[in-house]
Design a protein around this motif. Structure first.
Motif, PDB file in Angstrom:
ATOM      1  N   ASP A   1      13.594   0.503   3.604  1.00  0.00           N
ATOM      2  CA  ASP A   1      13.747  -0.741   2.847  1.00  0.00           C
ATOM      3  C   ASP A   1      14.419  -1.839   3.671  1.00  0.00           C
ATOM      4  OD1 ASP A   1      12.428  -0.120   0.491  1.00  0.00           O
ATOM      5  OD2 ASP A   1      14.169   0.866  -0.379  1.00  0.00           O
ATOM      6  N   ILE A   2      15.333  -1.472   4.557  1.00  0.00           N
ATOM      7  CA  ILE A   2      15.886  -2.464   5.481  1.00  0.00           C
ATOM      8  C   ILE A   2      14.763  -3.043   6.343  1.00  0.00           C
ATOM      9  CG2 ILE A   2      17.329  -2.777   7.530  1.00  0.00           C
ATOM     10  CD1 ILE A   2      19.004  -2.683   5.041  1.00  0.00           C
TER      11      ILE A   2
ATOM     12  N   SER B   1       0.833  -1.185   0.000  1.00  0.00           N
ATOM     13  CA  SER B   1       0.000   0.000   0.000  1.00  0.00           C
ATOM     14  C   SER B   1       0.865   1.231   0.000  1.00  0.00           C
ATOM     15  CB  SER B   1      -0.887  -0.018   1.254  1.00  0.00           C
ATOM     16  OG  SER B   1      -0.096   0.094   2.408  1.00  0.00           O
ATOM     17  N   GLY B   2       0.255   2.405  -0.136  1.00  0.00           N
ATOM     18  CA  GLY B   2       1.016   3.647  -0.169  1.00  0.00           C
ATOM     19  C   GLY B   2       1.821   3.863   1.087  1.00  0.00           C
ATOM     20  N   ASP B   3       1.283   3.446   2.239  1.00  0.00           N
ATOM     21  CA  ASP B   3       1.984   3.665   3.495  1.00  0.00           C
ATOM     22  C   ASP B   3       3.167   2.739   3.640  1.00  0.00           C
ATOM     23  OD1 ASP B   3       2.199   4.862   6.182  1.00  0.00           O
ATOM     24  OD2 ASP B   3       1.734   2.842   6.847  1.00  0.00           O
ATOM     25  N   ALA B   4       3.016   1.496   3.162  1.00  0.00           N
ATOM     26  CA  ALA B   4       4.078   0.517   3.351  1.00  0.00           C
ATOM     27  C   ALA B   4       5.040   0.486   2.191  1.00  0.00           C
ATOM     28  CB  ALA B   4       3.472  -0.872   3.553  1.00  0.00           C
ATOM     29  N   GLY B   5       4.700   1.112   1.083  1.00  0.00           N
ATOM     30  CA  GLY B   5       5.545   1.056  -0.088  1.00  0.00           C
ATOM     31  C   GLY B   5       6.812   1.839   0.073  1.00  0.00           C
ATOM     32  N   SER B   6       7.766   1.599  -0.831  1.00  0.00           N
ATOM     33  CA  SER B   6       9.016   2.327  -0.770  1.00  0.00           C
ATOM     34  C   SER B   6       9.489   2.573  -2.181  1.00  0.00           C
ATOM     35  CB  SER B   6      10.030   1.537   0.059  1.00  0.00           C
ATOM     36  OG  SER B   6      11.180   2.314   0.309  1.00  0.00           O
ATOM     37  N   SER B   7      10.715   2.212  -2.496  1.00  0.00           N
ATOM     38  CA  SER B   7      11.256   2.459  -3.815  1.00  0.00           C
ATOM     39  C   SER B   7      10.745   1.391  -4.765  1.00  0.00           C
ATOM     40  CB  SER B   7      12.780   2.437  -3.740  1.00  0.00           C
ATOM     41  OG  SER B   7      13.208   1.147  -3.330  1.00  0.00           O
TER      42      SER B   7
ATOM     43  N   ARG C   1       6.404   5.929   1.805  1.00  0.00           N
ATOM     44  CA  ARG C   1       7.617   5.933   2.618  1.00  0.00           C
ATOM     45  C   ARG C   1       8.769   5.360   1.799  1.00  0.00           C
ATOM     46  NH1 ARG C   1       6.844   6.910   8.123  1.00  0.00           N
ATOM     47  NH2 ARG C   1       4.664   6.852   8.785  1.00  0.00           N
ATOM     48  N   THR C   2       9.895   6.059   1.815  1.00  0.00           N
ATOM     49  CA  THR C   2      11.039   5.634   1.038  1.00  0.00           C
ATOM     50  C   THR C   2      12.312   5.763   1.858  1.00  0.00           C
ATOM     51  OG1 THR C   2      11.285   7.876   0.134  1.00  0.00           O
ATOM     52  CG2 THR C   2      10.011   6.300  -1.180  1.00  0.00           C
ATOM     53  N   GLY C   3      13.376   5.123   1.375  1.00  0.00           N
ATOM     54  CA  GLY C   3      14.682   5.290   1.983  1.00  0.00           C
ATOM     55  C   GLY C   3      15.338   3.987   2.391  1.00  0.00           C
ATOM     56  N   PHE C   4      16.623   4.066   2.627  1.00  0.00           N
ATOM     57  CA  PHE C   4      17.440   2.911   2.985  1.00  0.00           C
ATOM     58  C   PHE C   4      16.925   2.225   4.247  1.00  0.00           C
ATOM     59  CE2 PHE C   4      21.345   1.265   5.141  1.00  0.00           C
ATOM     60  CZ  PHE C   4      21.672   0.275   4.219  1.00  0.00           C
ATOM     61  N   ASP C   5      16.669   3.000   5.309  1.00  0.00           N
ATOM     62  CA  ASP C   5      16.170   2.410   6.547  1.00  0.00           C
ATOM     63  C   ASP C   5      14.801   1.771   6.356  1.00  0.00           C
ATOM     64  OD1 ASP C   5      18.401   3.082   8.022  1.00  0.00           O
ATOM     65  OD2 ASP C   5      17.556   4.923   8.833  1.00  0.00           O
TER      66      ASP C   5
ATOM     67  N   GLN D   1      23.256  -4.962  -0.505  1.00  0.00           N
ATOM     68  CA  GLN D   1      23.890  -4.109  -1.510  1.00  0.00           C
ATOM     69  C   GLN D   1      22.864  -3.538  -2.479  1.00  0.00           C
ATOM     70  OE1 GLN D   1      27.349  -3.369  -1.413  1.00  0.00           O
ATOM     71  NE2 GLN D   1      26.536  -1.723  -2.694  1.00  0.00           N
ATOM     72  N   LYS D   2      21.875  -4.342  -2.855  1.00  0.00           N
ATOM     73  CA  LYS D   2      20.827  -3.858  -3.752  1.00  0.00           C
ATOM     74  C   LYS D   2      20.007  -2.748  -3.100  1.00  0.00           C
ATOM     75  CE  LYS D   2      20.310  -8.145  -6.413  1.00  0.00           C
ATOM     76  NZ  LYS D   2      19.446  -9.321  -6.683  1.00  0.00           N
ATOM     77  N   VAL D   3      19.748  -2.903  -1.807  1.00  0.00           N
ATOM     78  CA  VAL D   3      19.006  -1.866  -1.086  1.00  0.00           C
ATOM     79  C   VAL D   3      19.815  -0.573  -1.055  1.00  0.00           C
ATOM     80  CG1 VAL D   3      18.067  -1.179   1.155  1.00  0.00           C
ATOM     81  CG2 VAL D   3      17.698  -3.502   0.313  1.00  0.00           C
ATOM     82  N   PHE D   4      21.106  -0.679  -0.723  1.00  0.00           N
ATOM     83  CA  PHE D   4      21.945   0.516  -0.684  1.00  0.00           C
ATOM     84  C   PHE D   4      22.017   1.179  -2.055  1.00  0.00           C
ATOM     85  CE2 PHE D   4      25.898   2.789  -1.295  1.00  0.00           C
ATOM     86  CZ  PHE D   4      25.911   3.640  -0.202  1.00  0.00           C
ATOM     87  N   ASP D   5      22.244   0.389  -3.090  1.00  0.00           N
ATOM     88  CA  ASP D   5      22.365   0.945  -4.440  1.00  0.00           C
ATOM     89  C   ASP D   5      21.087   1.652  -4.867  1.00  0.00           C
ATOM     90  OD1 ASP D   5      24.925  -0.050  -4.596  1.00  0.00           O
ATOM     91  OD2 ASP D   5      24.394  -1.795  -5.812  1.00  0.00           O
ATOM     92  N   ALA D   6      19.928   1.072  -4.504  1.00  0.00           N
ATOM     93  CA  ALA D   6      18.644   1.648  -4.909  1.00  0.00           C
ATOM     94  C   ALA D   6      18.357   2.961  -4.204  1.00  0.00           C
ATOM     95  CB  ALA D   6      17.517   0.654  -4.645  1.00  0.00           C
TER      96      ALA D   6
END
Length: 305
Positions: free
Chosen positions: A98-99, A38-44, A92-96, A282-287
């Motif tokens: 996506d982790i 959903s929009g709230d849980a989505g990220s990149s 919601r987006t970002g490295f954290d 690494q894929k998360v960081f690169d994205a």
């Protein structure tokens, strides 16, 4: 109180049809796959395979979340590239972020089973102690003092105080070049105090937020912005043609995943996710942060007893 809250969440979740992704005990990230949440849980544009057979015994946190059908995750919302909430789209987006999503998938929770909660830095330990969230991912430095109240998985990222300058700046390449320069940081922050105490020939300008410092940098009012390099990487990734991170961190901060102190099983599980998932990390960081131009390595976890 926690049991009652979980029961209420379980009743609400029972009205929602949950569709799990491909059946696998290990998750994968793909830069080509569209986020299915959903929009709230989505990220990149990263997508994670949801595990359908999770081996996690002895974790009360996991058992309660599984019973409720909802995983409650604490994050930040004001750090571009790390933990950011778009006020218009609700994304919601970002490295954290996506982790956090990666961990959730490994625990067997799909995108629409994640309930993100924005928890300010000052309230993180209490949120975990109270059972308001199941884990926290948001530039959360591992310290012995915090370990008195909570547990930490990781580190999943090691950073430290760094410098952000204009992309065309050739005068500042590290902290050794700050004499006679003007540096901006957040009012009352540790990075600001460090510059004031240890760089007496450097002028400092404080603002309430780092975004104000970045605006001052872009209009030429200051020569550099300083805070945790991870935060600065997020700003550089957002505007790579205008901003860049220079030098190496000149302090050290280890970011971890905050978990309830007595839930060693969950902590060990997350550490195994990090240890076995180097390619996904690494894929998360690169994205999320790769466009900043900074190259980093995934750190080894401290899987203490």
């Amino acid at each position: 109180m926690r049991t009652l809250t979980r029961m209420a969440a379980a009743l609400a979740a029972s009205a929602v049809a949950i569709t799990l992704a491909a059946c696998s005990d290990t998750s994968s990230a793909s830069g080509d796959a569209a986020s299915s949440g959903s929009g709230d849980a989505g990220s990149s544009d990263l997508s994670f395979t949801v595990a359908d057979s999770v081996d996690l015994t002895g974790s009360d946190t996991y058992d309660a979340a599984k019973s409720a059908g909802t995983l409650r995750v604490g994050v930040k919302e004001d750090q571009p590239g790390l933990g950011y909430l778009d006020a218009i789209t609700g994304e919601r987006t970002g490295f954290d972020v996506d982790i956090a999503r990666w961990i959730a998938a490994e625990l067997g929770f799909s995108e629409d089973q994640i309930e993100f909660q924005t928890i300010p830095s000052a309230n993180r330990e209490q949120a975990l102690v109270n059972g308001d969230i199941d884990y926290y991912v948001g530039t959360y430095s591992i310290t012995d003092k915090r370990k008195e109240q909570i547990g930490f998985a990781g580190p999943y990222f090691i950073t430290g105080q760094g410098l952000l300058v204009a992309a065309d700046n050739t005068d500042i390449t590290s902290e050794d070049d700050l004499a006679g320069k003007t540096v901006c940081s957040a009012t009352g922050s540790t990075p600001l105090q460090n510059i004031q105490e240890n760089f007496p020939d450097t002028k400092t300008v404080p603002f309430d937020t780092y975004s104000q410092c970045v605006d001052a940098l872009k209009d030429g009012s200051v020569d550099a912005v300083t805070t945790d390099q991870a935060i600065l990487i997020g700003y550089a990734a957002q505007e790579p043609d205008a901003l860049k991170v220079v030098g190496e961190p000149f302090t050290e901060e280890k970011y971890g995943v905050g978990v309830p102190k007595d839930d060693a099983a969950l902590r060990h599980f997350i550490n195994k996710v990090f240890t076995d998932g180097g390619d996904t990390w690494q894929k998360v960081f690169d994205a999320d942060l790769g466009s900043s131009g900074i190259t980093v390595q995934q750190p080894a976890v401290d899987d203490y007893e």
